[in-house]
Write a protein that holds these residues in place. Structure first.
Motif, PDB file in Angstrom:
ATOM      1  N   GLY A 243       0.793  -1.217   0.000  1.00 31.72           N
ATOM      2  CA  GLY A 243       0.000   0.000   0.000  1.00 31.72           C
ATOM      3  C   GLY A 243       0.823   1.264   0.000  1.00 31.72           C
ATOM      4  N   GLY A 244       2.054   1.190   0.506  1.00 27.82           N
ATOM      5  CA  GLY A 244       2.918   2.359   0.517  1.00 27.82           C
ATOM      6  C   GLY A 244       3.281   2.858  -0.865  1.00 27.82           C
ATOM      7  N   VAL A 245       3.221   1.984  -1.859  1.00 28.25           N
ATOM      8  CA  VAL A 245       3.481   2.411  -3.238  1.00 28.25           C
ATOM      9  C   VAL A 245       2.425   3.418  -3.675  1.00 28.25           C
ATOM     10  CG1 VAL A 245       3.560   1.631  -5.644  1.00 28.25           C
ATOM     11  CG2 VAL A 245       4.664   0.279  -3.846  1.00 28.25           C
ATOM     12  N   ILE A 246       1.176   3.132  -3.324  1.00 28.61           N
ATOM     13  CA  ILE A 246       0.082   4.019  -3.708  1.00 28.61           C
ATOM     14  C   ILE A 246       0.080   5.271  -2.853  1.00 28.61           C
ATOM     15  CG2 ILE A 246      -2.437   4.201  -3.826  1.00 28.61           C
ATOM     16  CD1 ILE A 246      -2.444   1.165  -4.465  1.00 28.61           C
ATOM     17  N   LYS A 247       0.249   5.123  -1.551  1.00 27.83           N
ATOM     18  CA  LYS A 247       0.233   6.293  -0.665  1.00 27.83           C
ATOM     19  C   LYS A 247       1.397   7.225  -0.963  1.00 27.83           C
ATOM     20  CE  LYS A 247      -1.904   3.330   2.747  1.00 27.83           C
ATOM     21  NZ  LYS A 247      -3.258   3.632   2.292  1.00 27.83           N
ATOM     22  N   PRO A 270      -3.531  -4.193   0.192  1.00 25.66           N
ATOM     23  CA  PRO A 270      -3.562  -2.735   0.105  1.00 25.66           C
ATOM     24  C   PRO A 270      -2.882  -2.184  -1.143  1.00 25.66           C
ATOM     25  CG  PRO A 270      -2.870  -3.442   2.296  1.00 25.66           C
ATOM     26  CD  PRO A 270      -2.847  -4.657   1.414  1.00 25.66           C
ATOM     27  N   GLY A 271      -2.049  -2.990  -1.788  1.00 28.74           N
ATOM     28  CA  GLY A 271      -1.319  -2.546  -2.969  1.00 28.74           C
ATOM     29  C   GLY A 271      -2.049  -2.769  -4.276  1.00 28.74           C
ATOM     30  N   LEU A 272      -3.296  -3.248  -4.233  1.00 29.45           N
ATOM     31  CA  LEU A 272      -4.045  -3.479  -5.468  1.00 29.45           C
ATOM     32  C   LEU A 272      -4.164  -2.178  -6.261  1.00 29.45           C
ATOM     33  CD1 LEU A 272      -6.914  -5.790  -4.148  1.00 29.45           C
ATOM     34  CD2 LEU A 272      -4.999  -6.449  -5.628  1.00 29.45           C
ATOM     35  N   THR A 430     -10.327  -6.847 -11.892  1.00 27.40           N
ATOM     36  CA  THR A 430      -9.004  -6.598 -12.459  1.00 27.40           C
ATOM     37  C   THR A 430      -8.624  -5.140 -12.201  1.00 27.40           C
ATOM     38  OG1 THR A 430      -9.364  -8.251 -14.186  1.00 27.40           O
ATOM     39  CG2 THR A 430      -7.587  -6.666 -14.550  1.00 27.40           C
ATOM     40  N   PHE A 431      -7.722  -4.924 -11.269  1.00 24.74           N
ATOM     41  CA  PHE A 431      -7.315  -3.575 -10.892  1.00 24.74           C
ATOM     42  C   PHE A 431      -6.130  -3.133 -11.747  1.00 24.74           C
ATOM     43  CE2 PHE A 431      -9.543  -5.149  -7.171  1.00 24.74           C
ATOM     44  CZ  PHE A 431     -10.340  -4.066  -6.839  1.00 24.74           C
ATOM     45  N   THR A 432      -6.265  -1.974 -12.352  1.00 32.24           N
ATOM     46  CA  THR A 432      -5.200  -1.453 -13.222  1.00 32.24           C
ATOM     47  C   THR A 432      -4.722  -0.074 -12.815  1.00 32.24           C
ATOM     48  OG1 THR A 432      -6.811  -0.515 -14.780  1.00 32.24           O
ATOM     49  CG2 THR A 432      -6.067  -2.783 -15.195  1.00 32.24           C
ATOM     50  N   GLU A 433      -5.451   0.607 -11.939  1.00 30.26           N
ATOM     51  CA  GLU A 433      -5.107   1.981 -11.564  1.00 30.26           C
ATOM     52  C   GLU A 433      -5.029   2.121 -10.047  1.00 30.26           C
ATOM     53  OE1 GLU A 433      -4.322   4.349 -13.671  1.00 30.26           O
ATOM     54  OE2 GLU A 433      -4.765   3.129 -15.445  1.00 30.26           O
ATOM     55  N   PRO A 434      -4.140   2.991  -9.560  1.00 37.27           N
ATOM     56  CA  PRO A 434      -4.066   3.229  -8.111  1.00 37.27           C
ATOM     57  C   PRO A 434      -5.258   4.043  -7.620  1.00 37.27           C
ATOM     58  CG  PRO A 434      -2.611   4.739  -9.265  1.00 37.27           C
ATOM     59  CD  PRO A 434      -3.163   3.804 -10.308  1.00 37.27           C
TER      60      PRO A 434
END
Length: 594
Positions: A243-247, A270-272, A430-434
């Motif tokens: 999740g830290g990648v997105i945050k 959390p990183g989806l 299918t998640f492709t965007e933050p």
């Protein structure tokens, strides 16, 4: 970083980063100087560009609400304070800046605690403002008194009992800055009623973190070079994105690094959205209910570049069996996370985007991993996320999730509660965007989805659909927030995967408690489509496969909140599954393998 977030100052400059916002700040200060502590609180929020606040009125917070009456900040009155905290949390996830929630003293403040703890576990930026009894009554067990700072200290990044009307605005500005600086998290300011009623002419200054608060942006260059050599020598590398990648807004750097060096990518829950799941390098989510191929990649890799993850137990299973052959390169902005659960041979403390840029510069040749990539593709073939849809059995939940995904855009935002429905959403969307996946991860809060959808809707772009996937048990906990969606004319589509169970509990009872369904089975459930109509929303019901596509289309087309009561197979289970504390490489594909 958004324009609003850019107005927060760092400890070494003392001025807003954005000149336009600095000018607006000066205009506000000269046009309408504050006269009370409550006005200072609202001015501090205005200074950082807050647009929405979520809350519930009450006695001790009334002066703040009176000041809010004259502000351009739009207040969303929630049905329950827990809903306010979840809505603010979700707003922060989608917007990338702190969401704001308000509550009165006593029960109002304690009702926020679940949402504050949720944001704390997931490192979500949020600020809570709570009313408090007058300072002279604190400690006397006054009406609706609670030691709010004491109660919330374990679940906040920082909290403050604000005792001076001349500094209360700066207290709020500092809390806002802290919530989104470094590792994000929730902050709280407790506001005694006499402080917010008191006169003051002190104008809040620009929001800034304390001088003592320091954040390391760049990792140690020597460790970066050593990690780069390890990546170059790797034969079975993976990237693990949390999740830290997105945050940290590091998804572009992570994607570029993985694609440039052809490294398979695994995500945490959390990183989806940190890496597009339709890319050939995507191994998707790992952990307790992760894909078989993601867990195989973790189990057999020799080098792991882990970014923004705390290696929680739902990801790792048993610590001793997690990535047993791998050398770990751990990138995290919080040094406390390094080697806390999984030992890191290469600790890289710093901002995720900055450190990935350092690594990209330091890695001069890609690892020779052609056979490894072929092995990862083979695992995808061996352990597909397939399911059966027999005509003589009830509707499968996976089918409903996939139909929702197909009917919406890649930028659609998904919120969920917690339970089986959450896992099906992880697995079959299918998640492709933050910032399109909004859920409760570390705390596992049932009922999160509906109020989160309210916050997500207000933070989202107008052209983004907001889909709330709930279970019947989870939805029953906070469905009162549907009234807010109707009142505020919010276009939200709620889909209740209704199996008349607390489904995940029932699944565990079948697997580990000899099928004794103690307090997990509902012998009666409301008709959620009918209930939706009573709230003023549009209600739909699905029982058969041939109703799915048409009903979803109608619900999405409805301009306002809609609820689909989807009656699914009550015996449907979530697989793959790694038993708690188990070996990720020994995942079960059915109950008889547990």
């Amino acid at each position: 970083m958004s324009e609003r977030a850019a107005s927060v100052t760092s400890p070494d400059d003392g001025e807003p980063h954005d000149e336009r916002e600095a000018h607006e700040y000066e205009e506000r200060a000269t046009a309408s100087p504050v006269t009370t502590g409550a006005e200072a609180v609202i001015r501090a929020l205005e200074n950082v560009g807050v647009e929405y606040a979520f809350g519930v009125q009450g006695g001790a917070i009334m002066p703040v609400y009176d000041a809010l009456y004259h502000s351009d900040i739009e207040h969303v009155t929630m049905a329950h304070e827990q809903g306010a905290s979840h809505a603010a949390d979700a707003y922060g996830i989608v917007a990338g800046e702190p969401g704001v929630c308000l509550a009165t003293s006593g029960p109002g403040a304690t009702n926020l605690v679940t949402g504050i703890a949720d944001a704390d576990m997931d490192s979500d930026p949020m600020i809570a403002l709570t009313g408090q009894v007058p300072t002279g009554m604190v400690g006397n067990d006054a009406f609706q008194e609670t030691d709010t700072t004491g109660v919330t200290k374990p679940v906040t990044k920082a909290n403050t009992f604000s005792s001076n009307p001349d500094t209360v605005g700066d207290d709020v500005g500092e809390a806002f800055a802290l919530a989104n600086t470094g590792r994000p998290g929730p902050t709280l300011v407790d506001l005694p009623k006499d402080v917010t009623l008191a006169e003051t002419d002190s104008q809040p200054g620009p929001a800034r973190v304390p001088d003592t608060y320091e954040v390391q942006e760049r990792a140690d260059d020597d460790v970066v070079r050593a990690a780069a050599r390890r990546i170059e020598a790797a034969e079975r590398p993976i990237m693990l994105l949390g999740g830290g990648v997105i945050k940290g807004d590091a998804h572009e750097e992570c994607r570029a690094f993985a694609i440039d060096h052809e490294i398979p990518v695994v995500t945490t829950m959390p990183g989806l959205g940190a890496f597009p799941e339709d890319h050939e390098l995507a191994m998707e989510m790992a952990g307790m209910h992760g894909t078989g191929y993601a867990n195989m990649a973790i189990t057999h890799c020799d080098t792991m570049v882990a970014v923004g993850t705390r290696f929680d137990d739902r990801l790792t299973g048993g610590i001793e069996t997690f990535a047993p052959d791998a050398e770990i390169i751990h990138v995290d902005i919080d040094p406390a996370e390094i080697s806390k659960n999984i030992h890191a041979e290469y600790p890289l403390v710093g901002d995720a985007a900055t450190v990935l840029e350092q690594l990209a510069e330091a890695v001069t040749e890609s690892p020779k991993a052609t056979k490894w990539r072929a092995q990862c593709q083979q695992w995808k073939s061996e352990y597909p996320m397939a399911y059966q849809t027999p005509e003589d059995e009830p509707l499968k939940p996976e089918f409903v999730v996939e139909a929702l995904d197909a009917a919406t855009s890649d930028r659609a935002i998904v919120t969920t509660g917690v339970g089986q429905h959450q896992m099906w959403a992880c697995q079959y969307w299918t998640f492709t965007e933050p910032r399109t996946w909004v859920s409760s991860h570390g705390l596992g809060t049932m009922g999160y989805g509906m109020p989160a959808a309210v916050g997500a809707r207000l933070a989202a772009d107008d052209d983004q659909e907001v889909i709330c996937i709930e279970g019947d048990g989870s939805f029953l906990m906070t469905l009162q927030e549907l009234a807010v969606a109707v009142r505020e004319h919010l276009d939200i589509t709620v889909v209740v995967l209704n199996n008349e169970y607390i489904g995940m509990v029932r699944q565990w009872q079948d697997a580990f408690f000899d099928g004794r369904h103690s307090a997990s089975e509902y012998h009666w459930c409301p008709e959620f489509d009918t209930l939706a109509e009573a709230f003023g929303a549009k209600g739909f019901r699905i029982d058969e496969y041939d109703e799915v596509a048409e009903t979803i289309e109608a619900a999405l087309a409805y301009d306002g909140p809609s609820v689909i009561d989807a009656h699914i197979d009550p015996r449907a289970n979530v697989y793959p599954m790694v038993p708690s504390g188990g070996d990720n490489g020994q995942f079960a594909l059915s109950e008889d393998q547990l």
